[in-house]
Design an enzyme around this catalytic site. Structure first.
Site, PDB file in Angstrom:
ATOM      1  N   GLY A 103      -1.308   9.254   7.625  1.00 48.43           N
ATOM      2  CA  GLY A 103      -0.468   8.557   6.680  1.00 48.43           C
ATOM      3  C   GLY A 103      -0.486   9.185   5.297  1.00 48.43           C
ATOM      4  O   GLY A 103      -0.512  10.408   5.142  1.00 48.43           O
ATOM      5  N   PHE A 104      -0.531   8.352   4.290  1.00 47.44           N
ATOM      6  CA  PHE A 104      -0.377   8.769   2.898  1.00 47.44           C
ATOM      7  C   PHE A 104      -1.711   9.257   2.335  1.00 47.44           C
ATOM      8  O   PHE A 104      -2.719   8.550   2.385  1.00 47.44           O
ATOM      9  CB  PHE A 104       0.136   7.579   2.092  1.00 47.44           C
ATOM     10  CG  PHE A 104       0.489   7.887   0.666  1.00 47.44           C
ATOM     11  CD1 PHE A 104       1.363   8.903   0.349  1.00 47.44           C
ATOM     12  CD2 PHE A 104      -0.052   7.143  -0.366  1.00 47.44           C
ATOM     13  CE1 PHE A 104       1.702   9.182  -0.964  1.00 47.44           C
ATOM     14  CE2 PHE A 104       0.276   7.392  -1.681  1.00 47.44           C
ATOM     15  CZ  PHE A 104       1.157   8.428  -1.982  1.00 47.44           C
ATOM     16  N   LEU A 105      -1.738  10.496   1.834  1.00 50.62           N
ATOM     17  CA  LEU A 105      -2.902  11.089   1.173  1.00 50.62           C
ATOM     18  C   LEU A 105      -4.198  10.885   1.958  1.00 50.62           C
ATOM     19  O   LEU A 105      -5.168  10.304   1.475  1.00 50.62           O
ATOM     20  CB  LEU A 105      -3.053  10.501  -0.244  1.00 50.62           C
ATOM     21  CG  LEU A 105      -1.916  10.813  -1.210  1.00 50.62           C
ATOM     22  CD1 LEU A 105      -2.109  10.045  -2.520  1.00 50.62           C
ATOM     23  CD2 LEU A 105      -1.824  12.308  -1.480  1.00 50.62           C
ATOM     24  N   THR A 122      -3.828   5.903   4.975  1.00 46.72           N
ATOM     25  CA  THR A 122      -3.084   4.720   4.553  1.00 46.72           C
ATOM     26  C   THR A 122      -1.668   4.784   5.105  1.00 46.72           C
ATOM     27  O   THR A 122      -1.018   5.838   5.031  1.00 46.72           O
ATOM     28  CB  THR A 122      -3.027   4.629   3.018  1.00 46.72           C
ATOM     29  OG1 THR A 122      -4.346   4.453   2.504  1.00 46.72           O
ATOM     30  CG2 THR A 122      -2.149   3.479   2.551  1.00 46.72           C
ATOM     31  N   ARG A 157      -8.873   1.984  -0.490  1.00 43.38           N
ATOM     32  CA  ARG A 157      -8.909   3.424  -0.769  1.00 43.38           C
ATOM     33  C   ARG A 157      -8.374   3.771  -2.156  1.00 43.38           C
ATOM     34  O   ARG A 157      -7.455   3.130  -2.670  1.00 43.38           O
ATOM     35  CB  ARG A 157      -8.067   4.203   0.237  1.00 43.38           C
ATOM     36  CG  ARG A 157      -8.614   4.319   1.623  1.00 43.38           C
ATOM     37  CD  ARG A 157      -7.733   5.266   2.434  1.00 43.38           C
ATOM     38  NE  ARG A 157      -7.789   6.610   1.908  1.00 43.38           N
ATOM     39  CZ  ARG A 157      -6.757   7.439   1.833  1.00 43.38           C
ATOM     40  NH1 ARG A 157      -5.555   7.034   2.223  1.00 43.38           N
ATOM     41  NH2 ARG A 157      -6.902   8.654   1.360  1.00 43.38           N
TER      42      ARG A 157
END
Length: 410
Positions: A103-105, A122, A157
């Site tokens: 997912g994201f970062l 995320t 996170r």
């Protein structure tokens, strides 16, 4: 070929090969003859030839080769995209042997013995909006099947550019630690054995996580000290700060190098001053700082630069630092050179010219290591012999904007 997955989680993708077994065998047999083509082009040609010949072509999913220190994990945050990928490369053959979606970062982790790899990630309910879910995925390094999927409570996170050591594994590979920024600084503790989130440890204004023992880790604090955190079995944690080891105007880069095996922390500044700490005893022993560049070189604009600018090879006790001539505050811009430095004496061993812009550097931990140079712009991982400085292989088409190199500290 697809695999069952929940809507909130990116789908696991296998590499290798959705080629038929006969076609894939032909691709392997082609060897150097296919070197001028990309792996995808060579694979498509081999598959087409077998289909045209009317030969049997049953799809097969292969397992990755046995783990060794030259397994390279390249994370592609895709310029802050909501869905991203991680490519797994066999350094010996310079082939992509697998990949996972994330997912994201995401923050990647690899077990010190190579027995698993994973990521803290995320996702959002509607790709880039909606309900947020933070989670940990752990994968088998041969089959690439997930062996753990752990949801984190309250989306804890720290969503920032993918920085190594914002997430880390304890030496026994049984506990994962991740950094939380909001609503207050903290470190999340996840029990991988029971596949459960354990608790959160409140910390002062400190960042990064460097595990030393299964119950102890260090962090870097804004005042220039390190924070030692001892995790109590009863939840009663103890913290203590070290001496201040740097001045306020000695700005550290965001991506230090750290070896959990021998406790060596290597942390350059924007100007090329390299701080080192030996954490192996469970206490911080600060070593004499090293200057990577001479005063004359600094006047000529030589300074570190890139995304992941430094790597450390434990066996040879050598530091690999990306550097180039640049204007002030251009420390995130890529470099065309890597400086090899003896970590004990501080002497420069050699300067290797890449002949291209390199954003991130890594090194395998075997006796005769490979040097990894990642170009975000070219989307390519270049492999070098650090003794000769010669390029030995390259792996291209690595997503949209690959930035982070991870290897096992085997």
């Amino acid at each position: 070929m697809t695999h069952a997955h929940t809507p909130a989680r990116p789908m696991l993708r296998m590499s290798a090969a959705l080629l038929g077994s006969a076609a894939f065998a032909a691709l392997l047999a082609a060897g150097p003859a296919a070197a001028a083509e990309t792996h995808g082009q060579a694979g498509a040609k081999a598959a087409a030839a077998h289909l045209a010949a009317g030969k049997e072509d049953d799809p097969v999913v292969l397992e990755a080769p046995a783990i060794n220190p030259r397994r390279v994990y390249v994370n592609d945050p895709a310029h802050f995209a909501s869905l991203t990928q991680q490519y797994v490369i066999d350094g010996d053959t310079a082939r992509v042997v697998g990949m996972t979606d994330s997912g994201f970062l995401p923050n990647p982790v690899v077990a010190s013995d190579g027995s698993f790899f994973g990521q803290v990630s995320t996702t959002f309910e509607r790709i880039s909006r909606g309900k947020r879910t933070d989670y940990i995925e752990i994968f088998d390094p041969k089959t690439y099947k997930p062996t753990a999927d752990i949801e984190l409570p309250n989306a804890p996170r720290f969503l920032v550019g993918t920085y190594p050591w914002m997430t880390a594994l304890t030496p026994n590979n049984k506990t994962l630690l991740f950094y939380q920024f909001s609503p207050s600084p903290a470190v999340g503790v996840v029990d991988l054995a029971s596949k459960k989130f354990s608790r959160t440890i409140s910390v002062p204004d400190c960042y990064h996580v460097f595990p030393v023992t299964d119950q102890t880790f260090f962090m870097h604090c804004r005042d220039g000290s390190l924070l030692k955190v001892a995790m109590g079995a009863d939840g009663k944690d103890e913290t203590a700060k070290t001496e201040v080891f740097r001045k306020e105007n000695e700005y550290l880069i965001n991506h230090p190098a750290y070896s959990p095996k021998n406790g060596r922390l290597v942390w350059p500044t924007y100007t090329g001053k390299i701080f080192q700490a030996d954490l192996s005893s469970g206490e911080a022993k600060f070593l004499p700082a090293i200057e990577a560049f001479t005063d004359e070189e600094k006047k000529a604009g030589w300074a570190p630069g890139g995304w992941q600018q430094v790597a450390y090879h434990r066996g040879s006790d050598r530091i690999f630092l990306l550097g180039d001539q640049r204007a002030q505050w251009k420390h995130k811009a890529p470099s065309r050179f890597v400086f090899v430095i003896d970590a004990k004496t501080g002497k420069r061993v050699k300067k290797i010219e890449f002949g291209r812009d390199i954003d991130s550097v890594g090194v395998s931990q075997d006796a005769k290591p490979q040097l990894y140079a990642l170009s975000t712009g070219e989307k390519t991982l270049f492999i070098y012999d650090p003794e000769t400085g010669k390029e030995t292989a390259a792996v291209n088409q690595l997503g949209h904007g690959p930035q982070v190199i991870t290897t096992a500290d085997m």
